[in-house]
Write a protein that holds these residues in place. Structure first.
Motif, mmCIF file in Angstrom:
data_model
loop_
_atom_site.group_PDB
_atom_site.id
_atom_site.type_symbol
_atom_site.label_atom_id
_atom_site.label_comp_id
_atom_site.label_asym_id
_atom_site.label_seq_id
_atom_site.Cartn_x
_atom_site.Cartn_y
_atom_site.Cartn_z
ATOM 1 N N ALA A 103 0.827 -1.204 0.000
ATOM 2 C CA ALA A 103 0.000 0.000 0.000
ATOM 3 C C ALA A 103 0.864 1.258 0.000
ATOM 4 O O ALA A 103 0.582 2.225 -0.723
ATOM 5 C CB ALA A 103 -0.936 -0.010 1.210
ATOM 6 N N ILE A 104 1.931 1.247 0.800
ATOM 7 C CA ILE A 104 2.816 2.413 0.872
ATOM 8 C C ILE A 104 3.549 2.615 -0.453
ATOM 9 O O ILE A 104 3.601 3.731 -0.986
ATOM 10 C CB ILE A 104 3.842 2.237 2.014
ATOM 11 C CG1 ILE A 104 3.135 2.225 3.371
ATOM 12 C CG2 ILE A 104 4.882 3.356 1.974
ATOM 13 C CD1 ILE A 104 4.029 1.801 4.528
ATOM 14 N N LYS A 105 4.094 1.553 -1.002
ATOM 15 C CA LYS A 105 4.854 1.646 -2.253
ATOM 16 C C LYS A 105 3.976 2.116 -3.397
ATOM 17 O O LYS A 105 4.377 2.956 -4.211
ATOM 18 C CB LYS A 105 5.461 0.282 -2.578
ATOM 19 C CG LYS A 105 6.382 0.302 -3.783
ATOM 20 C CD LYS A 105 7.060 -1.049 -3.961
ATOM 21 C CE LYS A 105 8.054 -1.010 -5.114
ATOM 22 N NZ LYS A 105 8.750 -2.315 -5.284
ATOM 23 N N ARG A 106 2.747 1.615 -3.428
ATOM 24 C CA ARG A 106 1.827 1.944 -4.511
ATOM 25 C C ARG A 106 1.374 3.406 -4.432
ATOM 26 O O ARG A 106 1.279 4.091 -5.443
ATOM 27 C CB ARG A 106 0.627 1.004 -4.431
ATOM 28 C CG ARG A 106 -0.251 0.960 -5.659
ATOM 29 C CD ARG A 106 -1.191 -0.225 -5.621
ATOM 30 N NE ARG A 106 -1.935 -0.287 -4.373
ATOM 31 C CZ ARG A 106 -1.831 -1.265 -3.485
ATOM 32 N NH1 ARG A 106 -0.988 -2.274 -3.693
ATOM 33 N NH2 ARG A 106 -2.559 -1.262 -2.382
ATOM 34 N N PRO A 208 3.337 16.307 10.931
ATOM 35 C CA PRO A 208 3.354 14.832 10.964
ATOM 36 C C PRO A 208 2.188 14.307 11.805
ATOM 37 O O PRO A 208 1.662 15.009 12.675
ATOM 38 C CB PRO A 208 4.693 14.501 11.638
ATOM 39 C CG PRO A 208 5.488 15.751 11.607
ATOM 40 C CD PRO A 208 4.521 16.878 11.579
ATOM 41 N N LEU A 209 1.818 13.087 11.551
ATOM 42 C CA LEU A 209 0.820 12.422 12.372
ATOM 43 C C LEU A 209 1.430 12.211 13.760
ATOM 44 O O LEU A 209 2.554 11.730 13.879
ATOM 45 C CB LEU A 209 0.476 11.072 11.739
ATOM 46 C CG LEU A 209 -0.805 10.382 12.182
ATOM 47 C CD1 LEU A 209 -2.028 11.164 11.705
ATOM 48 C CD2 LEU A 209 -0.850 8.961 11.633
ATOM 49 N N LEU A 210 0.712 12.582 14.808
ATOM 50 C CA LEU A 210 1.222 12.464 16.170
ATOM 51 C C LEU A 210 0.539 11.306 16.879
ATOM 52 O O LEU A 210 -0.683 11.298 17.044
ATOM 53 C CB LEU A 210 0.989 13.765 16.945
ATOM 54 C CG LEU A 210 1.634 15.031 16.363
ATOM 55 C CD1 LEU A 210 1.299 16.236 17.226
ATOM 56 C CD2 LEU A 210 3.155 14.857 16.240
ATOM 57 N N VAL A 211 1.349 10.334 17.287
ATOM 58 C CA VAL A 211 0.824 9.138 17.955
ATOM 59 C C VAL A 211 1.550 8.957 19.276
ATOM 60 O O VAL A 211 2.780 9.032 19.333
ATOM 61 C CB VAL A 211 1.040 7.885 17.079
ATOM 62 C CG1 VAL A 211 0.507 6.644 17.795
ATOM 63 C CG2 VAL A 211 0.371 8.057 15.728
ATOM 64 N N VAL A 212 0.803 8.738 20.343
ATOM 65 C CA VAL A 212 1.395 8.546 21.667
ATOM 66 C C VAL A 212 0.894 7.237 22.250
ATOM 67 O O VAL A 212 -0.234 6.807 21.969
ATOM 68 C CB VAL A 212 1.066 9.735 22.600
ATOM 69 C CG1 VAL A 212 -0.423 9.807 22.888
ATOM 70 C CG2 VAL A 212 1.852 9.648 23.894
ATOM 71 N N LEU A 248 -2.161 7.694 6.653
ATOM 72 C CA LEU A 248 -1.231 8.395 5.781
ATOM 73 C C LEU A 248 -1.276 7.940 4.326
ATOM 74 O O LEU A 248 -0.758 8.630 3.455
ATOM 75 C CB LEU A 248 0.211 8.211 6.306
ATOM 76 C CG LEU A 248 0.459 8.827 7.693
ATOM 77 C CD1 LEU A 248 1.825 8.398 8.216
ATOM 78 C CD2 LEU A 248 0.354 10.348 7.628
ATOM 79 N N VAL A 249 -1.904 6.816 4.073
ATOM 80 C CA VAL A 249 -1.986 6.296 2.708
ATOM 81 C C VAL A 249 -3.437 6.204 2.252
ATOM 82 O O VAL A 249 -3.853 6.880 1.312
ATOM 83 C CB VAL A 249 -1.304 4.921 2.598
ATOM 84 C CG1 VAL A 249 -1.477 4.351 1.186
ATOM 85 C CG2 VAL A 249 0.173 5.020 2.953
#
Length: 256
Positions: A103-106, A208-212, A248-249
């Motif tokens: 998915a990321i590569k595409r 950026p996406l923030l994840v905690v 993000l994708v």
């Protein structure tokens, strides 16, 4: 996203101890008092004030000078209603590493960049390492295993300015922060400081996406803390990777 649990539609229920619906519970705590009969009486008094009646001290042990640890067993009359419980349900599919990489590569045609670490004085890297390091957690490989992810693990005791600077240098798509130390709500204060710093340093559409994540976080607090997602105890690398791909994708592809 918070939602109401529908796992039990039976209505209000009581705790189970010896027989169904007897309301028996076990509670442990420490009091700053030397172990004695008076101390045990104080433990029962506390349990009574918390709604346990009758309450019985089933274990008491001195914990150094001036402290005693107790286990109390007793009955409560309180009911809980599972149908009104709000939880954060997973709203994205779980992907295998192969599916995530594809998915990321595409969609991105480049590697997705993740910067992570423990901020403030927190030196407990076990959480962030479980997610990022290739050894992983719970039988799953960490994000370093994903060939379409570039992972930058900054380790422990990273200051918020250092985190922001490195995220900018790496052109991070996502920032993952682990917080284990919770004294005086340090994990909440650090997270709010971090989210505020990123909002000051980035335009909203470039942030950026923030994840905690950490064992003492509440998943429903993401908006209050200023982050995009909160993960709690038991989270696996695959869940985090799937979430990153989803946000993000997949989501960006839909928006386009």
């Amino acid at each position: 996203m918070a939602s109401t649990s529908s796992t039990n539609d039976r209505g209000p229920i009581r705790p189970y101890g010896d027989t169904t619906g007897d309301g028996m519970v076990q509670l442990s705590f420490t009091l700053p008092i030397e172990h004695s009969k008076v101390a045990e009486g104080a433990a029962v008094q506390l349990a009574n004030k918390m709604g346990m009646d009758p309450a019985l001290v089933v274990h008491a042990k001195a914990m150094g000078e001036g402290f005693t640890f107790f286990v109390v067993y007793g009955r409560v009359n309180h009911l809980v209603d599972p149908s009104t419980v709000e939880v954060v349900e997973r709203d994205y599919p779980l992907l295998t590493p192969k599916e995530a990489n594809s998915a990321i590569k595409r969609a991105l045609r480049r590697r997705l960049v993740v910067v992570g670490g423990c901020i403030g004085t927190d030196a407990h890297t076990v959480g962030i390492d479980a997610i990022l390091n290739i050894k992983g957690f719970a039988g799953e490989k960490g994000l370093e295993y994903y060939r379409e992810l570039k992972v930058v693990n900054l380790g422990a005791q990273v200051s918020v300015p250092q985190l922001v600077e490195r995220a900018r240098e790496e052109k991070a798509d996502a920032v993952l922060v682990s917080q284990v130390v919770t004294q005086r709500d340090a994990h909440l204060l650090n997270t709010r400081e971090m989210s505020a710093a990123f909002r000051e340093s980035y335009p909203e559409d470039k942030r950026p996406l923030l994840v905690v994540g950490g064992p003492r976080f509440d998943e429903t607090m993401a908006a209050d803390l200023g982050v995009d997602r909160v993960f709690t105890r038991g989270t696996t690398p695959g869940e985090v990777a799937s979430y990153l791909v989803h946000r993000l994708v997949t989501d960006r592809k839909k928006a386009a």
